[in-house]
Design an enzyme around this catalytic site. Structure first.
Site, PDB file in Angstrom:
ATOM      1  N   THR A 191      23.539  69.765  30.189  1.00 35.28           N
ATOM      2  CA  THR A 191      23.655  70.574  28.975  1.00 35.28           C
ATOM      3  C   THR A 191      22.960  69.931  27.784  1.00 35.28           C
ATOM      4  O   THR A 191      22.882  68.688  27.687  1.00 35.28           O
ATOM      5  CB  THR A 191      25.153  70.790  28.644  1.00 35.28           C
ATOM      6  OG1 THR A 191      25.262  71.286  27.313  1.00 35.28           O
ATOM      7  CG2 THR A 191      25.964  69.517  28.728  1.00 35.28           C
ATOM      8  N   TYR A 241      33.030  66.853  26.259  1.00 31.30           N
ATOM      9  CA  TYR A 241      32.304  67.725  27.201  1.00 31.30           C
ATOM     10  C   TYR A 241      30.903  67.164  27.455  1.00 31.30           C
ATOM     11  O   TYR A 241      30.506  66.949  28.612  1.00 31.30           O
ATOM     12  CB  TYR A 241      32.220  69.149  26.629  1.00 31.30           C
ATOM     13  CG  TYR A 241      31.266  70.035  27.399  1.00 31.30           C
ATOM     14  CD1 TYR A 241      31.568  70.471  28.685  1.00 31.30           C
ATOM     15  CD2 TYR A 241      30.044  70.425  26.838  1.00 31.30           C
ATOM     16  CE1 TYR A 241      30.678  71.268  29.393  1.00 31.30           C
ATOM     17  CE2 TYR A 241      29.155  71.227  27.541  1.00 31.30           C
ATOM     18  CZ  TYR A 241      29.474  71.650  28.818  1.00 31.30           C
ATOM     19  OH  TYR A 241      28.597  72.428  29.523  1.00 31.30           O
TER      20      TYR A 241
HETATM   21  N1  LIG Z   1      27.415  78.678  29.697  1.00 35.65           N
HETATM   22  C1  LIG Z   1      26.599  77.834  29.062  1.00 35.65           C
HETATM   23  O1  LIG Z   1      26.001  78.201  27.999  1.00 35.65           O
HETATM   24  C2  LIG Z   1      26.354  76.443  29.616  1.00 35.65           C
HETATM   25  C3  LIG Z   1      25.498  75.596  28.905  1.00 35.65           C
HETATM   26  C4  LIG Z   1      25.244  74.321  29.441  1.00 35.65           C
HETATM   27  C5  LIG Z   1      25.805  73.943  30.647  1.00 35.65           C
HETATM   28  N2  LIG Z   1      26.643  74.784  31.308  1.00 35.65           N
HETATM   29  C6  LIG Z   1      27.217  74.325  32.577  1.00 35.65           C
HETATM   30  O2  LIG Z   1      26.993  75.296  33.581  1.00 35.65           O
HETATM   31  C7  LIG Z   1      28.051  75.265  34.543  1.00 35.65           C
HETATM   32  C8  LIG Z   1      28.578  76.658  34.785  1.00 35.65           C
HETATM   33  O3  LIG Z   1      29.091  77.172  33.564  1.00 35.65           O
HETATM   34  P1  LIG Z   1      29.584  78.683  33.420  1.00 35.65           P
HETATM   35  O4  LIG Z   1      29.291  79.109  32.014  1.00 35.65           O
HETATM   36  O5  LIG Z   1      29.073  79.478  34.544  1.00 35.65           O
HETATM   37  O6  LIG Z   1      31.171  78.478  33.528  1.00 35.65           O
HETATM   38  P2  LIG Z   1      32.261  79.260  34.420  1.00 35.65           P
HETATM   39  O7  LIG Z   1      33.589  78.814  33.928  1.00 35.65           O
HETATM   40  O8  LIG Z   1      31.976  80.732  34.427  1.00 35.65           O
HETATM   41  O9  LIG Z   1      31.986  78.699  35.885  1.00 35.65           O
HETATM   42  C9  LIG Z   1      32.550  77.500  36.375  1.00 35.65           C
HETATM   43  C10 LIG Z   1      33.049  77.796  37.800  1.00 35.65           C
HETATM   44  O10 LIG Z   1      33.510  76.581  38.377  1.00 35.65           O
HETATM   45  C11 LIG Z   1      34.775  76.803  38.997  1.00 35.65           C
HETATM   46  N3  LIG Z   1      35.449  75.499  38.984  1.00 35.65           N
HETATM   47  C12 LIG Z   1      35.804  74.757  37.906  1.00 35.65           C
HETATM   48  N4  LIG Z   1      36.356  73.590  38.289  1.00 35.65           N
HETATM   49  C13 LIG Z   1      36.330  73.574  39.652  1.00 35.65           C
HETATM   50  C14 LIG Z   1      36.738  72.634  40.640  1.00 35.65           C
HETATM   51  N5  LIG Z   1      37.285  71.463  40.298  1.00 35.65           N
HETATM   52  N6  LIG Z   1      36.560  72.949  41.946  1.00 35.65           N
HETATM   53  C15 LIG Z   1      36.026  74.138  42.315  1.00 35.65           C
HETATM   54  N7  LIG Z   1      35.609  75.063  41.424  1.00 35.65           N
HETATM   55  C16 LIG Z   1      35.763  74.787  40.103  1.00 35.65           C
HETATM   56  C17 LIG Z   1      35.420  77.894  38.172  1.00 35.65           C
HETATM   57  O11 LIG Z   1      36.416  78.619  38.869  1.00 35.65           O
HETATM   58  C18 LIG Z   1      34.218  78.777  37.827  1.00 35.65           C
HETATM   59  O12 LIG Z   1      33.991  79.761  38.818  1.00 35.65           O
HETATM   60  C19 LIG Z   1      29.105  74.308  33.988  1.00 35.65           C
HETATM   61  O13 LIG Z   1      29.002  73.066  34.675  1.00 35.65           O
HETATM   62  C20 LIG Z   1      28.723  74.155  32.531  1.00 35.65           C
HETATM   63  O14 LIG Z   1      29.098  72.895  32.018  1.00 35.65           O
HETATM   64  C21 LIG Z   1      26.943  76.023  30.817  1.00 35.65           C
END
Ligand SMILES: NC(=O)c1ccc[n+]([C@@H]2O[C@H](COP(=O)([O-])OP(=O)(O)OC[C@H]3O[C@@H](n4cnc5c(N)ncnc54)[C@H](O)[C@@H]3O)[C@@H](O)[C@H]2O)c1
Length: 334
Positions: free
Chosen positions: A121, A145
């Site tokens: 990120t 985070y």
């Molecule tokens: N959304 C953004 O703008 C953004 C920006 C930078 C980085 N990210 C990264 O992208 C990734 C996905 O983010 P997102 O926005 O899709 O979030 P999200 O919450 O929609 O998806 C995360 C998924 O991981 C699952 N999960 C969480 N902990 C778990 C575990 N211990 N075991 C199994 N499953 C687990 C959740 O059920 C969910 O389906 C994350 O790692 C986040 O840090 C997101």
């Protein structure tokens, strides 16, 4: 020559992971998802993709899944993603994002999975010294985070040096939009992403949109961010997989953004334009730790793969986010 493989997508029932599942399938790769559904949805995983309901740190389950499906690469999206929550509850983030990822990487090493792609990120940069932000810009996270994600980058670097695995850490800027074919989108209730919040307001699910800070050092005083369409980001993951398979000794740490920014007010104007209505905007104080502008220098990813964004248009991002928000009403029977 790059071939096809089977990819374990962690967090594949979540927002970005579910788009990566579609991109992998569209590219002809095999896919298996592991997700504990803490924030994800089983319906977000296509019917023909196996969904293992479980935790990334359940090593017997993960290792059996890797072996049973002949997994050749891991795309790791699973994690906790809410920045203010990480400030209130840092141990949750160091547990779910850092410690559990350590266990997942250990499973990958034990089974001999050769490629690992990680959701990092822009939050790893904190308040950067320069804009646009390069991959070489010092990483100084200002919240747990961002730090929990930077720790994973460090682990991957060290593990790739010690074991037969290469990796790609993709540092996402602000992810937005939804699958252009309406197959998946951002579905989390209470999400805090600006475009998601704004389309919710446009559809009457929220009374207004808060504008946090009007005195930033930007042309209109509101914060400027680099919004990237989630499907372009998913494509970048598939290209990263191809690159890792083609050159097994090479690792990548790459920014994912379009290299241009929009202010909060510009985003809200785009939502007004696309929906043909006016959202109520409420000017509020700054949130702690928000930089004036966060824009990627994306030349490295453009050169490395090369990546060709298909949806680098703010109105298109908003249009897709809006279409998904409407579809979500049908799915939830609202
Ligand atoms: N959304 C953004 O703008 C953004 C920006 C930078 C980085 N990210 C990264 O992208 C990734 C996905 O983010 P997102 O926005 O899709 O979030 P999200 O919450 O929609 O998806 C995360 C998924 O991981 C699952 N999960 C969480 N902990 C778990 C575990 N211990 N075991 C199994 N499953 C687990 C959740 O059920 C969910 O389906 C994350 O790692 C986040 O840090 C997101």
């Amino acid at each position: 020559m790059s071939g096809k493989t089977t990819v374990l997508v962690t967090g594949g029932a979540g927002y970005i992971g579910s788009h990566a599942v579609l991109a992998l399938k569209d590219a002809g790769h095999g896919v298996v998802v592991i997700d504990n559904l803490v924030t994800g949805f089983a319906w977000a995983v296509p019917d023909d993709v196996p969904l293992v309901r479980g935790d990334i740190a359940d090593q017997p389950l993960v290792e059996a899944t890797l072996r049973d499906h002949g997994v050749g690469a891991i795309m790791h999206f699973a994690g906790s993603v809410v920045v203010p929550e990480s400030v209130e509850n840092p141990l949750k983030y160091y547990h779910n994002n850092s410690a559990k990822t350590r266990d997942l990487i250990e499973s990958a090493v034990r089974v001999g999975v050769p490629h690992f792609i990680f959701s990092s990120t822009a939050a790893t940069y904190g308040i950067p010294d320069e804009s646009p932000v390069k991959e070489t810009t010092p990483q100084r996270p200002i919240n747990p985070y961002g730090m929990s994600k930077l720790m994973t980058e460090f682990m991957l670097r060290d593990v790739a040096a010690a074991h037969p695995m290469n990796f790609c850490a993709l540092r996402y800027f602000n992810v937005a939009g939804a699958d252009p074919q309406g197959r998946t989108g951002q579905s989390t209730a209470g999400a805090t992403h600006l475009i998601k919040v704004a389309v919710e307001a446009a559809l009457g699910k929220r009374s207004h949109v808060g504008v946090f800070g009007t005195d930033f050092d930007t042309p209109d005083g509101t914060g400027v961010r680099d919004y990237i369409h989630v499907s372009d980001l998913a494509d970048a993951h598939v290209l990263a997989l191809d690159a890792l398979m083609a050159e097994p000794d090479r690792n990548y740490m790459l920014n994912c953004g379009y290299g241009r920014g929009f202010s909060v007010l510009e985003v809200l104007d785009a939502v007004d334009r696309v929906t043909n209505r006016k959202i109520d905007r409420r000017m509020e104080g700054r949130r702690p730790g928000d930089p004036d502008a966060l824009i990627s220098d994306n030349r490295a990813i453009m050169d490395a793969f090369p990546w060709q964004p298909r949806h680098a248009d703010l109105d298109q991002i908003v249009t897709h986010a809006l279409a998904w928000e409407r579809k979500l009403n049908e799915i939830r029977g609202e």
